[in-house]
Design an enzyme around this catalytic site. Structure first.
Site, PDB file in Angstrom:
ATOM      1  N   ASP A  34      -4.911 -12.417   4.016  1.00  0.00           N
ATOM      2  CA  ASP A  34      -6.134 -11.613   3.970  1.00  0.00           C
ATOM      3  C   ASP A  34      -6.610 -11.470   5.416  1.00  0.00           C
ATOM      4  OD1 ASP A  34      -9.242 -11.742   2.074  1.00  0.00           O
ATOM      5  OD2 ASP A  34      -8.747 -10.709   3.943  1.00  0.00           O
ATOM      6  N   ALA A  43      -5.993  -1.804   5.149  1.00  0.00           N
ATOM      7  CA  ALA A  43      -7.303  -1.210   5.425  1.00  0.00           C
ATOM      8  C   ALA A  43      -8.083  -1.004   4.137  1.00  0.00           C
ATOM      9  CB  ALA A  43      -7.130   0.145   6.116  1.00  0.00           C
ATOM     10  N   GLY A 102       0.826  -1.198   0.000  1.00  0.00           N
ATOM     11  CA  GLY A 102       0.000   0.000   0.000  1.00  0.00           C
ATOM     12  C   GLY A 102       0.868   1.258   0.000  1.00  0.00           C
ATOM     13  N   MET A 103       0.244   2.429  -0.025  1.00  0.00           N
ATOM     14  CA  MET A 103       0.995   3.693  -0.112  1.00  0.00           C
ATOM     15  C   MET A 103       1.917   3.858   1.107  1.00  0.00           C
ATOM     16  SD  MET A 103      -0.445   7.514  -0.969  1.00  0.00           S
ATOM     17  CE  MET A 103      -1.320   7.725   0.569  1.00  0.00           C
ATOM     18  N   LEU A 104       1.383   3.639   2.322  1.00  0.00           N
ATOM     19  CA  LEU A 104       2.209   3.763   3.537  1.00  0.00           C
ATOM     20  C   LEU A 104       3.047   2.508   3.766  1.00  0.00           C
ATOM     21  CD1 LEU A 104       3.084   5.190   6.176  1.00  0.00           C
ATOM     22  CD2 LEU A 104       1.051   4.193   7.270  1.00  0.00           C
ATOM     23  N   LYS A 145     -12.913   2.314  11.265  1.00  0.00           N
ATOM     24  CA  LYS A 145     -11.561   2.468  11.815  1.00  0.00           C
ATOM     25  C   LYS A 145     -11.620   2.599  13.333  1.00  0.00           C
ATOM     26  CE  LYS A 145      -8.133   2.802   9.997  1.00  0.00           C
ATOM     27  NZ  LYS A 145      -7.104   1.771   9.643  1.00  0.00           N
ATOM     28  N   TYR A 167     -16.297   5.020   6.959  1.00  0.00           N
ATOM     29  CA  TYR A 167     -14.865   4.724   7.040  1.00  0.00           C
ATOM     30  C   TYR A 167     -14.361   5.018   8.452  1.00  0.00           C
ATOM     31  CZ  TYR A 167      -9.842   5.657   6.656  1.00  0.00           C
ATOM     32  OH  TYR A 167      -8.483   5.682   6.893  1.00  0.00           O
ATOM     33  N   THR A 207      -9.579   1.885   2.369  1.00  0.00           N
ATOM     34  CA  THR A 207      -9.315   3.324   2.553  1.00  0.00           C
ATOM     35  C   THR A 207     -10.116   4.225   1.614  1.00  0.00           C
ATOM     36  OG1 THR A 207      -7.458   3.075   1.023  1.00  0.00           O
ATOM     37  CG2 THR A 207      -6.957   2.940   3.379  1.00  0.00           C
TER      38      THR A 207
HETATM   39  N1  LIG Z   1      -4.695   7.565   3.010  1.00  0.00           N
HETATM   40  C1  LIG Z   1      -4.964   8.456   3.975  1.00  0.00           C
HETATM   41  O1  LIG Z   1      -5.183   9.673   3.721  1.00  0.00           O
HETATM   42  C2  LIG Z   1      -5.016   8.008   5.428  1.00  0.00           C
HETATM   43  C3  LIG Z   1      -5.290   8.967   6.444  1.00  0.00           C
HETATM   44  C4  LIG Z   1      -5.330   8.527   7.779  1.00  0.00           C
HETATM   45  C5  LIG Z   1      -5.109   7.190   8.092  1.00  0.00           C
HETATM   46  N2  LIG Z   1      -4.869   6.290   7.083  1.00  0.00           N
HETATM   47  C6  LIG Z   1      -4.639   4.879   7.466  1.00  0.00           C
HETATM   48  O2  LIG Z   1      -3.273   4.574   7.140  1.00  0.00           O
HETATM   49  C7  LIG Z   1      -3.176   3.206   6.707  1.00  0.00           C
HETATM   50  C8  LIG Z   1      -2.479   3.156   5.350  1.00  0.00           C
HETATM   51  O3  LIG Z   1      -3.239   3.891   4.414  1.00  0.00           O
HETATM   52  P1  LIG Z   1      -2.795   3.945   2.856  1.00  0.00           P
HETATM   53  O4  LIG Z   1      -3.265   5.236   2.317  1.00  0.00           O
HETATM   54  O5  LIG Z   1      -1.358   3.532   2.710  1.00  0.00           O
HETATM   55  O6  LIG Z   1      -3.726   2.779   2.264  1.00  0.00           O
HETATM   56  P2  LIG Z   1      -3.661   1.984   0.877  1.00  0.00           P
HETATM   57  O7  LIG Z   1      -2.613   2.546  -0.013  1.00  0.00           O
HETATM   58  O8  LIG Z   1      -5.056   1.877   0.408  1.00  0.00           O
HETATM   59  O9  LIG Z   1      -3.127   0.557   1.388  1.00  0.00           O
HETATM   60  C9  LIG Z   1      -3.974  -0.325   2.074  1.00  0.00           C
HETATM   61  C10 LIG Z   1      -3.434  -1.711   1.827  1.00  0.00           C
HETATM   62  O10 LIG Z   1      -4.283  -2.639   2.512  1.00  0.00           O
HETATM   63  C11 LIG Z   1      -4.404  -3.782   1.677  1.00  0.00           C
HETATM   64  N3  LIG Z   1      -5.612  -4.529   2.021  1.00  0.00           N
HETATM   65  C12 LIG Z   1      -6.898  -4.205   1.719  1.00  0.00           C
HETATM   66  N4  LIG Z   1      -7.739  -5.181   2.164  1.00  0.00           N
HETATM   67  C13 LIG Z   1      -6.948  -6.128   2.749  1.00  0.00           C
HETATM   68  C14 LIG Z   1      -7.193  -7.378   3.387  1.00  0.00           C
HETATM   69  N5  LIG Z   1      -8.442  -7.862   3.478  1.00  0.00           N
HETATM   70  N6  LIG Z   1      -6.151  -8.094   3.858  1.00  0.00           N
HETATM   71  C15 LIG Z   1      -4.873  -7.637   3.721  1.00  0.00           C
HETATM   72  N7  LIG Z   1      -4.550  -6.464   3.122  1.00  0.00           N
HETATM   73  C16 LIG Z   1      -5.578  -5.720   2.653  1.00  0.00           C
HETATM   74  C17 LIG Z   1      -4.473  -3.216   0.262  1.00  0.00           C
HETATM   75  O11 LIG Z   1      -4.113  -4.202  -0.662  1.00  0.00           O
HETATM   76  P3  LIG Z   1      -4.707  -4.099  -2.152  1.00  0.00           P
HETATM   77  O12 LIG Z   1      -4.263  -2.788  -2.688  1.00  0.00           O
HETATM   78  O13 LIG Z   1      -4.067  -5.280  -2.808  1.00  0.00           O
HETATM   79  O14 LIG Z   1      -6.199  -4.201  -1.975  1.00  0.00           O
HETATM   80  C18 LIG Z   1      -3.412  -2.096   0.331  1.00  0.00           C
HETATM   81  O15 LIG Z   1      -2.142  -2.584   0.021  1.00  0.00           O
HETATM   82  C19 LIG Z   1      -4.606   2.647   6.709  1.00  0.00           C
HETATM   83  O16 LIG Z   1      -4.837   1.950   7.912  1.00  0.00           O
HETATM   84  C20 LIG Z   1      -5.472   3.903   6.661  1.00  0.00           C
HETATM   85  O17 LIG Z   1      -6.749   3.685   7.263  1.00  0.00           O
HETATM   86  C21 LIG Z   1      -4.801   6.650   5.766  1.00  0.00           C
END
Ligand SMILES: NC(=O)c1ccc[n+]([C@@H]2O[C@H](COP(=O)([O-])OP(=O)(O)OC[C@H]3O[C@@H](n4cnc5c(N)ncnc54)[C@H](OP(=O)(O)O)[C@@H]3O)[C@@H](O)[C@H]2O)c1
Length: 303
Positions: free
Chosen positions: A36, A60, A10-12, A129, A125, A62
């Site tokens: 999963d 997550a 994922g991005m983070l 969370k 969402y 997201t």
């Molecule tokens: N983005 C924001 O602005 C933001 C702000 C505050 C907090 N956060 C939190 O920070 C964290 C990282 O966010 P991010 O933006 O990096 O998210 P992201 O890029 O959407 O990455 C989420 C990852 O979770 C994986 N995933 C989804 N469903 C899954 C499952 N059932 N089992 C295992 N892996 C699974 C996805 O895989 P696939 O891509 O293969 O589905 C993806 O690699 C999350 O917990 C998010 O809630 C994000």
């Protein structure tokens, strides 16, 4: 120490893996194909096999607006998935860092939220969370719930992040209306990943707010993006939330006080405008690195 990272592609998650690699900390990259998180037996088998000492749980659902429609899937991944991870962290005495969000708050407080302020999510969402947070607090003692906001980075499918969306839209439009009454902290994955890895060694548990310093609205963020990117032929207009149709309601003022992080004497994350410049420096670098050689696809080069 052995750290398992969920959502590692994922991005983070991508940036956290890079940081662990940089510091040569033994790490296990876990994607949805490896584990999963909604599948309890799969989580059990992987964690029993890998026996990490720590987990950084970034996996997550997201998609904030889509969660209003796919409520069950968001719940299964964000709430149930986190419960499954926390359950086996308890059984195997694994320390957990769980990534949460400023969207657990309503945004009506008017001042930055502290780690102990009451939560009150206003979209699905945020609710899922928060349920994940509750499971972690009930099931574990050795946990850090790290709330962050408005993430941007160059890992995973980063084309969805706000910066790339603005650059893409600017290619096809000359005017843009952007919400100016939603305020929080643009946060960069390369800064947050460093903070998360630092927190691995800290044995002070509970909630943490970790964001880049400084706050702005989406409108102000876009102004700065276009200024740093040198995009001139676009006019952006400030609008109110009620003038912007989106499936999910979003908190107005969800700035987060990084109190506990600072109380540990840890260096606050940089001012967001400085990190925005760093984002573009890294973006240029990765672009220059990804100029395909004769007969070689960019994808192949990244591996
Ligand atoms: N983005 C924001 O602005 C933001 C702000 C505050 C907090 N956060 C939190 O920070 C964290 C990282 O966010 P991010 O933006 O990096 O998210 P992201 O890029 O959407 O990455 C989420 C990852 O979770 C994986 N995933 C989804 N469903 C899954 C499952 N059932 N089992 C295992 N892996 C699974 C996805 O895989 P696939 O891509 O293969 O589905 C993806 O690699 C999350 O917990 C998010 O809630 C994000």
């Amino acid at each position: 120490m052995k750290v398992l990272v969920t959502g590692a592609n994922g991005m983070l998650g991508t940036e956290v893996m890079r940081q662990l690699d940089r510091l040569e900390i033994p790490a296990v990259s876990s994607t949805i194909d490896d584990m999963d998180v909604t599948k309890l037996d799969v989580v059990r088998d992987v964690l029993h096999r890998e026996c990490p000492t720590h987990i950084i749980h970034t996996a997550a659902f997201t998609l904030v607006d889509t969660a209003e429609k796919d409520k069950l899937l968001a719940y299964q991944i964000n709430a149930e998935g986190t419960k499954n991870i926390a359950f086996f962290c308890r059984e195997l005495d694994i320390e957990l860092i769980y990534l949460s969000t400023d969207y657990v708050f309503s945004g009506e407080k008017g001042d930055p939220y502290t780690e102990t302020d009451p939560t009150d999510p206003i979209n699905m969402y945020g609710m899922t969370k928060l349920l994940g947070e509750e499971y972690v607090r009930v099931l574990l003692e050795k946990y850090k719930i790290v709330r962050t906001s408005w993430l941007n980075g160059l890992g995973g499918d980063y084309s969805r992040n706000f910066i790339e969306t603005m650059l893409r839209v600017a290619k096809t439009r000359s005017t843009l209306s952007l919400v100016n009454d939603q305020v929080s902290h643009p946060t960069f994955t390369f800064d947050l990943a460093q903070a998360l890895v630092t927190l691995l060694d800290v044995n002070v548990y509970g909630n943490y707010h970790v964001t880049n310093s400084g706050e702005c609205s989406w409108y102000e963020f876009a102004q700065e993006i276009f200024s740093v990117a040198g995009v001139e032929d676009i006019t952006i207009r400030p609008i109110l939330s009620e003038q912007f149709r989106s499936a999910a309601k979003r908190p107005r003022y969800s700035a987060l006080e990084n109190t506990r992080f600072k109380d540990l004497g840890l260096k606050p994350l940089p001012y967001w405008k400085e990190s925005l410049k760093e984002y573009f420096r890294r973006r240029r670098l990765s672009d220059s690195l990804s100029v395909p050689q004769e007969g070689q696809s960019p994808k192949a080069m990244q591996q």
